[in-house]
Design a protein around this motif. Structure first.
Motif, mmCIF file in Angstrom:
data_model
loop_
_atom_site.group_PDB
_atom_site.id
_atom_site.type_symbol
_atom_site.label_atom_id
_atom_site.label_comp_id
_atom_site.label_asym_id
_atom_site.label_seq_id
_atom_site.Cartn_x
_atom_site.Cartn_y
_atom_site.Cartn_z
ATOM 1 N N GLN A 1 38.342 25.383 37.686
ATOM 2 C CA GLN A 1 37.243 26.249 37.278
ATOM 3 C C GLN A 1 37.756 27.472 36.522
ATOM 4 O OE1 GLN A 1 35.437 26.756 41.150
ATOM 5 N NE2 GLN A 1 33.829 25.271 40.685
ATOM 6 N N THR A 2 38.867 28.013 36.967
ATOM 7 C CA THR A 2 39.482 29.154 36.280
ATOM 8 C C THR A 2 39.907 28.765 34.874
ATOM 9 O OG1 THR A 2 40.222 30.111 38.369
ATOM 10 C CG2 THR A 2 41.358 30.844 36.382
ATOM 11 N N MET B 1 43.697 39.842 39.230
ATOM 12 C CA MET B 1 43.158 38.509 39.415
ATOM 13 C C MET B 1 43.864 37.852 40.606
ATOM 14 S SD MET B 1 43.114 35.409 36.673
ATOM 15 C CE MET B 1 41.473 34.936 36.337
ATOM 16 N N ARG B 2 43.103 37.259 41.479
ATOM 17 C CA ARG B 2 43.692 36.625 42.654
ATOM 18 C C ARG B 2 44.072 35.179 42.358
ATOM 19 N NH1 ARG B 2 40.786 33.127 45.405
ATOM 20 N NH2 ARG B 2 38.558 32.942 45.138
ATOM 21 N N GLU B 3 44.947 34.640 43.173
ATOM 22 C CA GLU B 3 45.379 33.249 43.041
ATOM 23 C C GLU B 3 44.251 32.301 43.445
ATOM 24 O OE1 GLU B 3 48.441 31.693 42.268
ATOM 25 O OE2 GLU B 3 48.993 33.641 41.444
#
Length: 52
Positions: free
Chosen positions: A12-13, A1-3
């Protein structure tokens, strides 16, 4: 998972994670129970959750 690249992406995450967990109440309850129990020193999972 990217930052996430912005505050909006971060929010949103978090919303996505909340929706994911809402569909799995048993799993969320299990994790929260384990986190609470692992707060005690000497619990086998204590160091794992301290580091996390």
């Amino acid at each position: 998972m990217r930052e996430p690249q912005s505050a909006v992406e971060t929010f949103q995450t978090l919303l996505g994670l909340a929706a994911y967990n809402a569909e799995r109440p048993g799993r969320a309850k299990m994790v929260n129970t384990l986190v609470g129990e692992a707060g005690e020193r000497g619990h086998p999972a204590h160091d794992f959750f301290v580091g996390r």
